[in-house]
Design a protein around this motif. Sequence first.
Motif, PDB file in Angstrom:
ATOM      1  N   ARG A  61       0.741  -1.326  -0.038  1.00  0.00           N
ATOM      2  CA  ARG A  61       0.026  -0.233   0.038  1.00  0.00           C
ATOM      3  C   ARG A  61       0.782   0.988  -0.006  1.00  0.00           C
ATOM      4  O   ARG A  61       0.537   2.266  -0.682  1.00  0.00           O
ATOM      5  CB  ARG A  61      -0.952   0.016   0.931  1.00  0.00           C
ATOM      6  N   PRO A  64     -13.216   4.062   7.396  1.00  0.00           N
ATOM      7  CA  PRO A  64     -11.761   4.063   6.740  1.00  0.00           C
ATOM      8  C   PRO A  64     -10.913   4.965   7.913  1.00  0.00           C
ATOM      9  O   PRO A  64     -11.738   5.047   9.017  1.00  0.00           O
ATOM     10  CB  PRO A  64     -12.075   5.019   5.628  1.00  0.00           C
ATOM     11  N   GLN A  66     -11.367   2.739   1.786  1.00  0.00           N
ATOM     12  CA  GLN A  66     -10.934   1.669   2.651  1.00  0.00           C
ATOM     13  C   GLN A  66     -12.138   1.592   3.522  1.00  0.00           C
ATOM     14  O   GLN A  66     -12.962   2.202   3.774  1.00  0.00           O
ATOM     15  CB  GLN A  66      -9.793   1.878   3.397  1.00  0.00           C
ATOM     16  N   PRO A  67     -11.968   0.062   3.946  1.00  0.00           N
ATOM     17  CA  PRO A  67     -11.350  -1.019   3.779  1.00  0.00           C
ATOM     18  C   PRO A  67     -11.357  -1.959   2.474  1.00  0.00           C
ATOM     19  O   PRO A  67     -10.954  -2.859   2.365  1.00  0.00           O
ATOM     20  CB  PRO A  67     -11.740  -1.902   4.819  1.00  0.00           C
ATOM     21  N   ARG A 109     -12.169  -6.539  -0.204  1.00  0.00           N
ATOM     22  CA  ARG A 109     -11.345  -5.761   0.774  1.00  0.00           C
ATOM     23  C   ARG A 109      -9.971  -5.764   0.254  1.00  0.00           C
ATOM     24  O   ARG A 109      -9.394  -6.520  -0.477  1.00  0.00           O
ATOM     25  CB  ARG A 109     -11.464  -6.539   1.968  1.00  0.00           C
ATOM     26  N   THR A 110      -9.190  -4.742   0.828  1.00  0.00           N
ATOM     27  CA  THR A 110      -7.794  -4.316   0.352  1.00  0.00           C
ATOM     28  C   THR A 110      -6.978  -5.660   0.614  1.00  0.00           C
ATOM     29  O   THR A 110      -6.096  -5.899  -0.261  1.00  0.00           O
ATOM     30  CB  THR A 110      -7.465  -3.075   0.844  1.00  0.00           C
TER      31      THR A 110
END
Lengths: 332, 485
Positions: B8, B335, B403-404, B412-413
Amino acid sequence: MELSTLWFLLIAVLWTGYLALEGFDFGVGLLTRRFARDDTERRVLINTIGPVWDGNEVWVITAVGATFAAFPEWYSTAWSAYYLPLLLILLALIGRGLAFEYRAKGDTDSWRRRWDLVIFAGSAVPAFVWGVILAGFVQGLPLDAGHDFVGGWADLVTPYTLLGGVVTLALALLHGAHYVALKTVGDIRVRARRLAGRLAVPVVVVLAWFLGWTLLRDDTPSWPAAAGALVAVTAVAAGATATGRGREGWAFVATFAAVAGTAVALFAALFPEVLPSTLDAADGLTTANASSSDYTLTVMTWVAVPFVPVVLIYQSWVYWMFRKRIGVQHIS
Amino acid sequence: MDVLDLARWQFGITTVVHFFFVPFTISMAFLVAIMQSVWMRTKSERWLRLTKFFGKLLLINLAVGVVTGLVQEFQFGMNWSDFSRFVGDVFGAPLAMEALLAFYLESVFVGVWIFGWGRIPPKIHLATIWVTAFGTLLSAYFILAANSFMQNPVGYEIDEEAGRAELTDIWAVLTNKVLLITFPHTIFAAFMVGGGVVAAVAMWHLVRGARNPEDASPGRPSDAGAFRTALRIGAVAVLVGGIGVVITGDTQGKVMTEVQPMKMAAAEALYETEQPAPFSLFTVGTLDGSEALYSIEIPQLLSFLGTGSFEGQVEGINDLQAQYEQTYGPADYSPNVPVTYWTFRMMITMGGLAGLIALWQLWATRRGRVPTSPWALRITAVLPLLPLAGNAFGWIFTEMGRQPWLVFGLMRTESGISPSTSGTTVFVSLAAFTVLYAGLTWLWVHLLLKYARPGLPDVTPIGGDASKDDEDDDADADKPLSFAY
C-alpha cells in the motif's frame, strides 16, 4: 477462430512490434558507450532515435495492457512471479527515458557522463531481461493449483532463459547497428556497417542455439515455430549479405525479420499455453483458462481491430517524416 | 510492516508522485497548444517565445510523467495479483484502451512536436501539440474509468465458479456516474496546476524585472509584456479551474453520498446520523467518535454538500457500519477517519488559497502595475505548490476513503495482494522506488527552476521556411539542425 486465440495472436504481434522497434533503439543505446567516440557522435546516435523511441516504448505498454485485459490470469501470475526482474526493467526504463530528455539540460560534463551511463544501462538491462522473461514463458514456472508462483530465483534464471536474454540483447545490438548505418552519414555510418558485419556470425550462433533449444523442448515442434526460427536465422545471414553490399535498408529489414521470426518461434512454441506449470501440468495457464470472458474479448476486439492499423499508420508516418540521415555536421 | 502495508505504501508513494506530473502535463499541453495557436494566428514573436519557454517546462515534466506511468501499469500485477485476477476482466479493458487509443497518440506526437520545429510544415506541427493534449485527456478518461469502477463497480456480474467479476456492459463502465463527475473534477483541478505554474513563473519574472531594472537584459523590452500576458493566461486558468473544481466537486459530493456514504461520513467524521448535518471547518480533539474538544461548525452545510438540501439527512459512520455488517458480515467498514477528515479539508484549503493568490495577482498587476515587495515574490513562489498539494490530498482522500475496500463492496484491500510475493521483495522495491522517486522529484524541481529562471528564449523567426518540402533541397543539408537532444 476462438477469440482467446485471436488475442494470443494480437499479444504476440504487440510483443513482436515492441522487440523489433524498441529493439533497435535499445541497440542504439548500447552503441553510445564504446562505439561512439565522443560527445558529438553520441548526440548523433541519440538523435537518430529521438523522435521515435517514446512511441516505440508504447508497444510494451500496450502488450502488457492487452495481456491484463485479455488474459488477467497470465498477467497476474507472470507479473507477480517476475517481480524483481520487472523491477529492474522499470528502474532501467525510468532512468533511460529521463536520460534522453535530461542529458542535454545540464551544463557540466559529469552531468552528461552520468546520463550517458544511464542510457547505456537503461538499454542493456531491459533488452536482456525481457528475453529472460519471454523465454521463461516458454520454459514454464512452478505454479500451484491457484496459479501462483511457488519457486525462487533458480526457476526464473536458468541456462535456457539466460540464453534467451543473450539473444534479445544480441539481436538488439545488431538491429541497432543496422539502424545507425541506415540513419547516419559519414564515418559513423561506415563504422556501424563494419560493426554489423562483425556481429553477424556470433548473433547467428546464439540465435540458432537458442531457437534450436526452443524447438527441441517440444516432442513435436509446431511448424510455425520451426518456420519462425528458420526465418530468424536466415534473416540474420541475409542481413550480413546486405550489409556487405551496402544495402543498409535491406539489412535493417532483415534484422527486423529476424526479431519477428524469433518472436514467432517463441509464441508458437508457447501456444496454446501461455505459462506452463513445471509442477503439475494441469496447473499451467493456457489461452483457455487464463482468458477473459467472451464479452470482454469481443469488446476489446472491436477496439483493437480498427485502432491497431491506425496506430501503425501514424507511427509509420512519423518514421517517414524523420527519414533523413544525420551526421556530426548536423550537431551544432 | 507486512506485505500489505508495504504494497500500500508503494502504491501510495508512486501514485501520488506520478500525479504531481500528470495534471501538469494535461494542463500545460493545452496552454502551450493555445500559445502556439495564437502565434500561428498573429505571427507575433512574443507568442512564439512563450510557446518555446513553457514548452520546455512541459517537456521536462512530461518525461517524468511518462516514465512514472510505466510503474502504475506493472504494479497491479506485481503487488496486487489477486486483485488483477478478480477484476482483470473488467479493469483491464480501460487500461488496454488507454494504451491503444491514448498513450500512442501522446507519445508518438509529442516526439514529432519536439523534433518537428522548423522541419515539418507549421500547421502540421501545431496539430501535433493539439493531438498530444487531446491524448492526455483521453488517457485521463480511461484511467479514471478504471478507478471509478473501484469506487462504484458497475457493468459487471460475479462469476462464482471462476471467482471473479466479469464485464457485462462496457458502456456502463465508461459512463459510470462516478467517472462522469470525477473526470471534469480532475481536469479542472489539473488546470489549476498548469495555470499556477504559468502564473507564478510569469509573475516572478515581472516582479524581479521591476525590482531590479538594471538586471533586465537590454534590447528585450517585450519580455515584460509577454510575461504580463502569460500571467493573465495562468491566473485565469487557475480561476476557471477553481470554479470548475467547486461546481464539479459539489456534484461529486452528492454522488459520493449516494454510492459511498461511508466516505462522506468519514470526510466529516460524522459518527451519528444527523438531519440537518453541520460541516466543521476545524476540529481539535479526537476524531474517533468521542466528543470533539473544540470545533468550528457551519450548521446544515454538510447536508447541503451531501444531499443538495439544507435539511437533508446525512448518515453517520455508526449507522453505516451497522448496515454494512448486515450486508457483508461482521468487520470494520470505516476508513481511517483522521486521514479522510483532514485530507478533505486540506484539499479544499489548498485549492481555495490558489484561487485567492491568482485573484491577488490579477489585482496587483491591474492596468500595468507591478508589485515590488519581497512578499509578492514569496506569495507567488507558493502558488504552484498549492494545486499540486490539493490534487494529492484529493487523491489520498478518495482512495483512503474507500478503505477497507479495494473494490467497493466486492473486495477488501487485504484480499488483493499477491500471495506469492514476500515482504522482503516488496520492501526492496518500495525502498528502490522511494529513493528513485525522491531523486527524480528533486531533478524535476531543479530543471524546472533552471529553465524557468532565465526568461524567454530568443527565437529566430521560423514561420514559413519549413513549409516547403525540402526533400531534394540539399543546399542546407549540412547546416546544423535545431536538435532537442
